[in-house]
Design an enzyme around this catalytic site. Structure first.
Site, PDB file in Angstrom:
ATOM      1  N   ASP A 177      -0.061  80.007 -89.397  1.00  0.00           N
ATOM      2  CA  ASP A 177       0.846  80.195 -90.658  1.00  0.00           C
ATOM      3  C   ASP A 177       1.641  79.065 -90.763  1.00  0.00           C
ATOM      4  O   ASP A 177       1.491  77.942 -89.880  1.00  0.00           O
ATOM      5  CB  ASP A 177       1.765  81.454 -90.385  1.00  0.00           C
ATOM      6  CG  ASP A 177       2.199  81.316 -88.881  1.00  0.00           C
ATOM      7  OD1 ASP A 177       2.740  80.321 -88.402  1.00  0.00           O
ATOM      8  OD2 ASP A 177       2.147  82.759 -87.956  1.00  0.00           O
ATOM      9  N   ASP A 192      -0.326  79.486 -85.067  1.00  0.00           N
ATOM     10  CA  ASP A 192       0.113  80.929 -85.439  1.00  0.00           C
ATOM     11  C   ASP A 192       1.453  80.852 -84.778  1.00  0.00           C
ATOM     12  O   ASP A 192       1.620  80.784 -83.529  1.00  0.00           O
ATOM     13  CB  ASP A 192      -0.782  81.887 -84.834  1.00  0.00           C
ATOM     14  CG  ASP A 192      -0.053  83.222 -84.936  1.00  0.00           C
ATOM     15  OD1 ASP A 192       0.618  83.590 -86.007  1.00  0.00           O
ATOM     16  OD2 ASP A 192      -0.676  84.192 -84.084  1.00  0.00           O
ATOM     17  N   ASP A 223     -10.471  72.142-106.389  1.00  0.00           N
ATOM     18  CA  ASP A 223     -11.572  72.904-105.785  1.00  0.00           C
ATOM     19  C   ASP A 223     -12.762  72.970-106.998  1.00  0.00           C
ATOM     20  O   ASP A 223     -12.440  73.118-108.280  1.00  0.00           O
ATOM     21  CB  ASP A 223     -11.192  74.329-105.523  1.00  0.00           C
ATOM     22  CG  ASP A 223     -12.395  74.989-104.717  1.00  0.00           C
ATOM     23  OD1 ASP A 223     -12.402  74.930-103.541  1.00  0.00           O
ATOM     24  OD2 ASP A 223     -12.957  75.952-105.588  1.00  0.00           O
ATOM     25  N   GLU A 262     -12.922  67.692-105.618  1.00  0.00           N
ATOM     26  CA  GLU A 262     -14.262  68.408-104.952  1.00  0.00           C
ATOM     27  C   GLU A 262     -15.505  68.292-106.011  1.00  0.00           C
ATOM     28  O   GLU A 262     -15.649  69.178-106.714  1.00  0.00           O
ATOM     29  CB  GLU A 262     -14.001  69.604-104.272  1.00  0.00           C
ATOM     30  CG  GLU A 262     -15.042  69.913-103.334  1.00  0.00           C
ATOM     31  CD  GLU A 262     -15.572  71.552-103.383  1.00  0.00           C
ATOM     32  OE1 GLU A 262     -16.202  72.057-102.323  1.00  0.00           O
ATOM     33  OE2 GLU A 262     -14.886  72.289-104.064  1.00  0.00           O
ATOM     34  N   ASP A 293       0.115  87.267 -84.737  1.00  0.00           N
ATOM     35  CA  ASP A 293      -0.776  88.210 -85.559  1.00  0.00           C
ATOM     36  C   ASP A 293      -2.377  87.544 -85.304  1.00  0.00           C
ATOM     37  O   ASP A 293      -3.136  87.819 -85.836  1.00  0.00           O
ATOM     38  CB  ASP A 293      -0.517  88.438 -86.910  1.00  0.00           C
ATOM     39  CG  ASP A 293      -0.583  87.010 -87.827  1.00  0.00           C
ATOM     40  OD1 ASP A 293      -0.776  86.063 -87.381  1.00  0.00           O
ATOM     41  OD2 ASP A 293      -0.421  87.127 -88.960  1.00  0.00           O
TER      42      ASP A 293
END
Ligand code: NOJ
Length: 528
Positions: A33, A25, A205, A256, A29
């Site tokens: 990211d 991060d 996915d 996947e 927060d």
């Protein structure tokens, strides 16, 4: 960005999954990211990986941690900006790391403009992009089918106009209608959007779920499944292959595909379809020599038949971390067999995970590493249920949050250098010994084992060839050679075994006892 065997990179790559919420991060927060990833690229370069697979980073209401995408052509503000993503792709390329992005074609977010338009008016053309159907029963108030969702629970939600829409996952993830040409065209355009930005691969996915039987039959034993693996799906991947082939460089499509039947699984890997698919058979296999050997044989046979490279996967963001799995009496994994709370011997699990690293990094094909596996992280099974964020928890009584806990980088206490704030999921205090900082330079650490194994994988000629053969060492030992001069031996018996004749031991997952290999230990040997 060269490959070890001169073939396309995706055939033999070490691919590292970054789960962006939990990697690093940068803005305090408590959520990882893109700038955090950029600041820690050095870790991945030093590890020696060939490619990053980035879990979804697109704008999303996060009903399913980003697998509910509201816009495939941008980045969620919690992760950064599109410019930041482009910079990461470029910086990764500069240090020799390829990039794979995650595309979710089965469903989109209920906040996606298409679904909002579909809900706003029954006359909207977008209605046909989804599965809106009338209900059963006199007032249409019974669901169109009794299909059970992939997370458990029901699969239809009623809209104010009385119609129902299909969602194989959560109600916030309406399923797309892949019979519609606009849906097909849109996803081909999304592929191009990311290929144009230089990405080297696409992870697909829920790749087997796209098509549904429009007659909506119930799921019945012995009858064709109404939404798993319908034949039409192959046309889509043939079209996607034409898109990826139209780009220079070796762009890869990686599916996947959860599929127990290997023959049907292999169909996705025919030469004009996907390049590779995740090996969940291996992931779910027990720590058992006979079963593992069968699984390796099954994998290699199925892939050989279609000329595709095998993949070796131990963990990902959906499954219990393998240190924990291998430390239990039942070492298998399946979503149906919930082992939460079953006692774990973490020392044993770690010993086996170290051996499994050498196994999965020396089998022929591509190997996947899920972030934190190189640190030996275990499942955090002590997250208070009130902190669970995973939608699977409410539907199936199992949460995937325990494998999604932010990485420990440095220091003696949470947040362990992950962030300036408390992370979005709690990190165990014991991870102070598992930080990147604590493990770096310690030759006995999991991190240094992975670094050394990946370095040797590059340097060792035997590991660059597709050749593979079993060695007869002991009934409860998995031993194989790669070419004439390299062998991997994994002792899955309960007692030390004598090593086969060899010139040198290149790397062992734990201390050897002279020429004896202790239980749950693996070694790489140079043969004479
Ligand atoms: C598979 C993904 O890996 C998982 O995290 C997600 O919840 C489902 N697909 C639905 O997109």
């Amino acid at each position: 960005m060269s490959t070890t065997d001169g073939g396309p990179w995706w055939k033999s790559a070490v691919i590292y999954q970054v789960y962006p919420r939990s990697f690093a991060d940068s803005d305090g927060d408590g959520i990882g990211d893109i700038d955090g990833i950029r600041s820690r690229l050095g870790h991945l370069r030093d590890l020696g990986i060939d490619a990053i697979w980035m879990s979804p980073w697109y704008p999303s209401p996060m009903a399913d941690a980003g697998y509910d995408v509201a816009d495939f052509r941008d980045i969620d503000p919690v992760f950064g900006t599109l410019a930041g993503a482009e910079a990461l792709i470029e910086e990764a390329h500069r240090v020799g790391i390829r990039m794979i992005v995650d595309i979710v074609p089965n469903h989109i977010s209920s906040e996606h403009p298409w679904f909002k338009a579909a809900l706003a008016s029954p006359a909207a053309k977008e209605r046909d992009y989804f599965w809106f159907r009338p209900g059963r029963g006199e007032n249409g108030d019974e669901m169109p089918t009794d299909w059970r969702g992939e997370f458990g629970g029901t699969t239809w939600t009623r809209t104010p106009d009385g119609m129902w829409y299909l969602h194989l996952f959560t109600p916030e993830q309406p399923d797309l209608n892949w019979d519609h040409p606009d849906v097909r065209a849109e996803f081909e355009s999304i592929l191009r959007f990311w290929f144009d930005r230089g990405v080297d691969g696409i992870r697909i996915d829920s790749a087997a779920l796209l098509f549904k039987d429009g007659d909506l039959p119930e799921v019945r034993e012995g009858e064709p499944h109404p939404f798993h693996d319908l034949d039409e799906v192959h046309d889509v991947y043939r079209a996607w292959r034409r898109v990826s082939d139209s780009y220079d460089g070796d762009r890869a499509l990686i599916g996947e595909v959860w599929m127990p039947e290997v023959e049907r699984f292999a169909k996705y890997l025919r030469p004009d379809e996907l390049h590779a698919a995740f090996n969940f058979d291996f992931l779910g296999c027990a720590w058992d020599p006979a079963l593992m050997r069968q699984c390796v044989d099954r994998t290699l046979d199925a892939h050989r038949a279609v000329g595709a490279p095998a993949t070796w996967v131990l963990s990902n963001h959906d499954v219990t971390r393998h240190v924990t799995r291998y430390g239990r009496e039942d070492t298998t994994f399946s979503f149906e067999n919930n082992l939460d709370g079953v006692p774990v011997d973490l020392e044993l699990g770690t010993r086996r995970a170290r051996a499994a690293a050498l196994l999965s990094l020396s089998l022929p094909g591509a190997t996947y590493i899920y972030q934190g596996e190189e640190l030996g992280l275990w499942e955090n099974e002590n997250i208070p249920p009130s902190s669970y964020q995973d939608p699977m928890w409410a539907r199936r009584g199992h949460s995937r949050d325990g494998c999604r806990v932010p990485l420990p980088w440095s220091g003696d206490e949470p947040p362990f250098g992950f962030s300036a704030a408390q992370p979005w999921l709690p990190q165990p205090a014991e991870w102070k010994d598992l930080t990147v900082q604590a493990q770096t330079g310690d030759p006995t650490s999991m991190l240094e084992l992975y670094r050394e194994a990946i370095r040797l994988r590059r340097d060792e000629p035997g590991l660059h060839r597709p050749s593979f053969g079993w060695l007869d060492v002991h009934p409860q030992v998995l031993a194989f050679c790669r070419g004439a001069h390299f062998a991997c031996v994994v002792n899955m018996s309960g007692a030390p075994i004598t090593l086969p004749d060899h010139e040198t031991s290149l790397l062992a997952s734990g201390p050897l006892d002279g020429d004896r290999l202790p239980p749950d230990t693996a070694v790489w040997l140079r043969l004479q």
